[in-house]
Design a protein around this motif. Structure first.
Motif, PDB file in Angstrom:
ATOM      1  N   GLY A  55      -6.701 -10.066   5.337  1.00 52.72           N
ATOM      2  CA  GLY A  55      -7.824  -9.794   5.256  1.00 52.72           C
ATOM      3  C   GLY A  55      -8.708 -10.863   6.432  1.00 52.72           C
ATOM      4  O   GLY A  55      -9.784 -11.050   6.099  1.00 52.72           O
ATOM      5  N   LEU A  56      -8.209 -11.196   7.362  1.00 57.45           N
ATOM      6  CA  LEU A  56      -8.732 -11.984   8.398  1.00 57.45           C
ATOM      7  C   LEU A  56      -9.078 -11.221   9.606  1.00 57.45           C
ATOM      8  O   LEU A  56      -9.053 -10.221   9.656  1.00 57.45           O
ATOM      9  CB  LEU A  56      -7.613 -13.050   8.751  1.00 57.45           C
ATOM     10  N   SER A  57      -9.851 -12.014  10.339  1.00 57.83           N
ATOM     11  CA  SER A  57     -10.380 -11.441  11.529  1.00 57.83           C
ATOM     12  C   SER A  57      -9.368 -10.964  12.550  1.00 57.83           C
ATOM     13  O   SER A  57      -8.474 -11.676  12.800  1.00 57.83           O
ATOM     14  CB  SER A  57     -11.217 -12.178  12.366  1.00 57.83           C
ATOM     15  N   ASP A  58      -9.664  -9.734  13.052  1.00 59.39           N
ATOM     16  CA  ASP A  58      -8.558  -9.215  14.215  1.00 59.39           C
ATOM     17  C   ASP A  58      -8.607 -10.216  15.628  1.00 59.39           C
ATOM     18  O   ASP A  58      -7.527 -10.360  16.159  1.00 59.39           O
ATOM     19  CB  ASP A  58      -8.691  -8.066  14.587  1.00 59.39           C
ATOM     20  N   GLU A  59      -9.588 -11.181  15.556  1.00 55.79           N
ATOM     21  CA  GLU A  59      -9.724 -11.978  16.674  1.00 55.79           C
ATOM     22  C   GLU A  59      -8.713 -13.256  16.721  1.00 55.79           C
ATOM     23  O   GLU A  59      -8.332 -13.590  17.509  1.00 55.79           O
ATOM     24  CB  GLU A  59     -11.168 -12.574  16.760  1.00 55.79           C
ATOM     25  N   ILE A  60      -8.341 -13.396  15.406  1.00 52.73           N
ATOM     26  CA  ILE A  60      -7.227 -14.517  15.212  1.00 52.73           C
ATOM     27  C   ILE A  60      -5.874 -14.059  15.867  1.00 52.73           C
ATOM     28  O   ILE A  60      -5.078 -15.019  16.419  1.00 52.73           O
ATOM     29  CB  ILE A  60      -6.927 -14.400  13.623  1.00 52.73           C
ATOM     30  N   VAL A  61      -5.567 -12.861  16.060  1.00 51.72           N
ATOM     31  CA  VAL A  61      -4.456 -12.378  17.051  1.00 51.72           C
ATOM     32  C   VAL A  61      -4.420 -12.911  18.158  1.00 51.72           C
ATOM     33  O   VAL A  61      -3.379 -13.448  18.830  1.00 51.72           O
ATOM     34  CB  VAL A  61      -4.259 -11.069  16.864  1.00 51.72           C
ATOM     35  N   GLU A  62      -5.510 -12.916  18.920  1.00 52.20           N
ATOM     36  CA  GLU A  62      -5.787 -13.347  20.301  1.00 52.20           C
ATOM     37  C   GLU A  62      -5.390 -14.790  20.285  1.00 52.20           C
ATOM     38  O   GLU A  62      -4.968 -15.494  21.334  1.00 52.20           O
ATOM     39  CB  GLU A  62      -7.151 -12.923  20.885  1.00 52.20           C
ATOM     40  N   ASP A  63      -6.014 -15.637  19.371  1.00 47.19           N
ATOM     41  CA  ASP A  63      -5.726 -17.058  19.186  1.00 47.19           C
ATOM     42  C   ASP A  63      -4.385 -17.126  19.018  1.00 47.19           C
ATOM     43  O   ASP A  63      -3.856 -18.344  19.712  1.00 47.19           O
ATOM     44  CB  ASP A  63      -6.746 -17.619  17.983  1.00 47.19           C
ATOM     45  N   LEU A  79       0.915 -18.971  21.394  1.00 43.18           N
ATOM     46  CA  LEU A  79       2.521 -18.880  21.612  1.00 43.18           C
ATOM     47  C   LEU A  79       2.613 -18.915  23.196  1.00 43.18           C
ATOM     48  O   LEU A  79       3.737 -19.303  23.723  1.00 43.18           O
ATOM     49  CB  LEU A  79       2.918 -17.219  21.191  1.00 43.18           C
ATOM     50  N   CYS A  80       1.783 -18.441  24.104  1.00 44.69           N
ATOM     51  CA  CYS A  80       1.821 -18.567  25.446  1.00 44.69           C
ATOM     52  C   CYS A  80       1.819 -20.136  25.827  1.00 44.69           C
ATOM     53  O   CYS A  80       2.350 -20.397  26.895  1.00 44.69           O
ATOM     54  CB  CYS A  80       0.841 -17.743  26.343  1.00 44.69           C
ATOM     55  N   ALA A  81       1.524 -20.682  25.334  1.00 44.27           N
ATOM     56  CA  ALA A  81       1.287 -22.394  25.615  1.00 44.27           C
ATOM     57  C   ALA A  81       2.676 -22.925  25.684  1.00 44.27           C
ATOM     58  O   ALA A  81       3.073 -23.894  26.135  1.00 44.27           O
ATOM     59  CB  ALA A  81       0.450 -22.883  24.538  1.00 44.27           C
ATOM     60  N   TYR A  82       3.831 -22.158  24.847  1.00 51.85           N
ATOM     61  CA  TYR A  82       5.034 -22.694  24.858  1.00 51.85           C
ATOM     62  C   TYR A  82       5.913 -21.956  25.811  1.00 51.85           C
ATOM     63  O   TYR A  82       5.800 -20.548  25.943  1.00 51.85           O
ATOM     64  CB  TYR A  82       5.725 -22.457  23.452  1.00 51.85           C
ATOM     65  N   PRO A  83       6.707 -22.361  26.537  1.00 53.79           N
ATOM     66  CA  PRO A  83       7.582 -21.529  27.394  1.00 53.79           C
ATOM     67  C   PRO A  83       8.750 -20.571  26.723  1.00 53.79           C
ATOM     68  O   PRO A  83       8.807 -20.782  25.469  1.00 53.79           O
ATOM     69  CB  PRO A  83       8.484 -22.825  28.109  1.00 53.79           C
ATOM     70  N   GLU A  84       9.142 -19.551  27.412  1.00 57.13           N
ATOM     71  CA  GLU A  84      10.099 -18.670  27.050  1.00 57.13           C
ATOM     72  C   GLU A  84      11.337 -19.552  26.290  1.00 57.13           C
ATOM     73  O   GLU A  84      11.749 -20.633  26.908  1.00 57.13           O
ATOM     74  CB  GLU A  84      10.582 -17.774  28.018  1.00 57.13           C
ATOM     75  N   GLN A  85      11.777 -18.947  25.135  1.00 56.86           N
ATOM     76  CA  GLN A  85      13.111 -19.622  24.483  1.00 56.86           C
ATOM     77  C   GLN A  85      12.761 -21.069  23.864  1.00 56.86           C
ATOM     78  O   GLN A  85      13.574 -21.699  23.498  1.00 56.86           O
ATOM     79  CB  GLN A  85      14.169 -19.921  25.314  1.00 56.86           C
TER      80      GLN A  85
END
Length: 348
Positions: free
Chosen positions: A303-311, A316-322
């Motif tokens: 029941g959380l806000s959908d905006e959390i998905v963007e957060d 995740l993008c702050a970490y490099p692939e793999q």
């Protein structure tokens, strides 16, 4: 439909002591002859008495090969008595039910499709051959940490109505948590799979051995192999599992209905004898899209806000692939933290 199957393969219980066996046999023979002759005046011959005494001696002698009820603790004796008439097999009873179960697992964890498909096909074949309940081949799931290997097994147990237990062997290489220890030891305990069956009365639980690749070889001071790797060999072999000797209860159980899932990051560290008893399924690391799909489902469930998905996506993008932090554990941990903040009252 509930199906019960035998669980105790050797243990016997007698409601009377050994010196009463002959009395019970005598009474039984008199009742049989009375029913046949329609008279209560039954006189047994000396030959009959001799046969009864001989039979009683044999019964008492055979009891020595089984567990004596007096040698068990009261709670252990009660547990064994509860399953003396058998245990239940839970799970799908038709191919349609197996299909629904497989579809539910795939919907929740589509990235584990290689494992879900094999488990689903095993269940269908089991039902087609006349079986009932969850039943699949021992499976080793190999993949990076944080992809939901243990969660898959727990959900399989929940959705199928069977019990489940997760045993993490990364902290200790001893096999006592799996097979149990001798009752003569001061801190002896039964293995968790047996304990789970005795507590629930369900004979086909899903047992997860987590991080089996971190288990090593351990021997006791007497030179006996006590590692979990060695203990699993007899439980994963179908023939020996049907009449498996429990060191704690000192009797034999039918463990052939237990469903085994082992997880590992690397399969090369597992002995070949153990690998040969399992089906090995490789599971790749999750992609960013799969992690976001998981996040979206969790956000809706909590029941959380959908905006959390963007957060979470920015995280995740702050970490490099793999990177090892790009996994379900990272996503779940941050969702837990966010949920805790949303539900914590503000101090004024």
């Amino acid at each position: 439909m509930t199906v019960r199957v035998p669980f105790l393969t050797k243990i016997r219980y007698f409601s009377v002591e050994g010196d009463r066996v002959a009395v019970r046999l005598t009474s039984h023979l008199e009742n049989l002859r009375s029913a046949r002759s329609n008279t209560r005046d039954i006189c047994l011959s000396e030959a009959d008495i001799a046969k009864i005494d001989h039979r009683a001696e044999r019964i008492i002698g055979r009891r020595k090969g089984y567990v004596s009820a007096s040698s068990l603790k009261r709670e252990d004796r009660t547990s064994l008595t509860r399953v003396s008439t058998g245990v239940e097999l839970n799970g799908p009873t038709t191919e349609d039910e197996a299909d629904f179960l497989g579809a539910a697992l795939h919907e929740e964890m589509p990235w584990l499709q290689p494992v879900t498909e094999k488990v689903w096909r095993d269940m269908r074949r089991h039902i087609q051959s006349g079986g009932v309940g969850v039943k699949f081949s021992p499976t080793l799931m190999v993949g990076p940490p944080g992809i939901g290997k243990s969660h898959f097994a727990r959900r399989l147990g929940e959705l199928s109505g069977t019990s489940s237990v997760v045993i993490d062997v990364s902290a200790t290489t001893e096999g006592f948590g799996v097979v149990g220890s001798q009752r003569t030891w001061g801190n002896s305990t039964p293995g968790r799979p047996v304990q789970t069956i005795l507590e629930t009365g369900v004979g086909n639980p899903v047992v997860v051995i987590d991080e089996i690749c971190k288990a090593g070889i351990v021997t006791s001071s007497g030179g006996v192999n006590t590692s979990v790797l060695h203990g699993l060999l007899g439980l994963l072999e179908p023939v020996s599992a049907r009449n498996w000797d429990c060191p704690y209860h000192q009797t034999s159980f039918d463990m052939s209905h237990v469903n085994w899932i082992l997880t590992a990051n690397l399969k090369d560290r597992i002995p070949g004898a153990l690998r040969s008893r399992m089906r090995i399924v490789s599971v790749p690391a999750l992609t960013t899209n799969q992690l976001l799909q998981f996040c979206e489902r969790e956000v809706r469930k909590r029941g959380l806000s959908d905006e959390i998905v963007e957060d979470i996506l920015r995280l995740l993008c702050a970490y490099p692939e793999q990177h090892p932090m790009r996994n379900l554990r990272t996503v779940a941990k941050h969702l837990d933290d966010i949920e805790a903040l949303c539900t914590t009252p503000i101090l004024t």
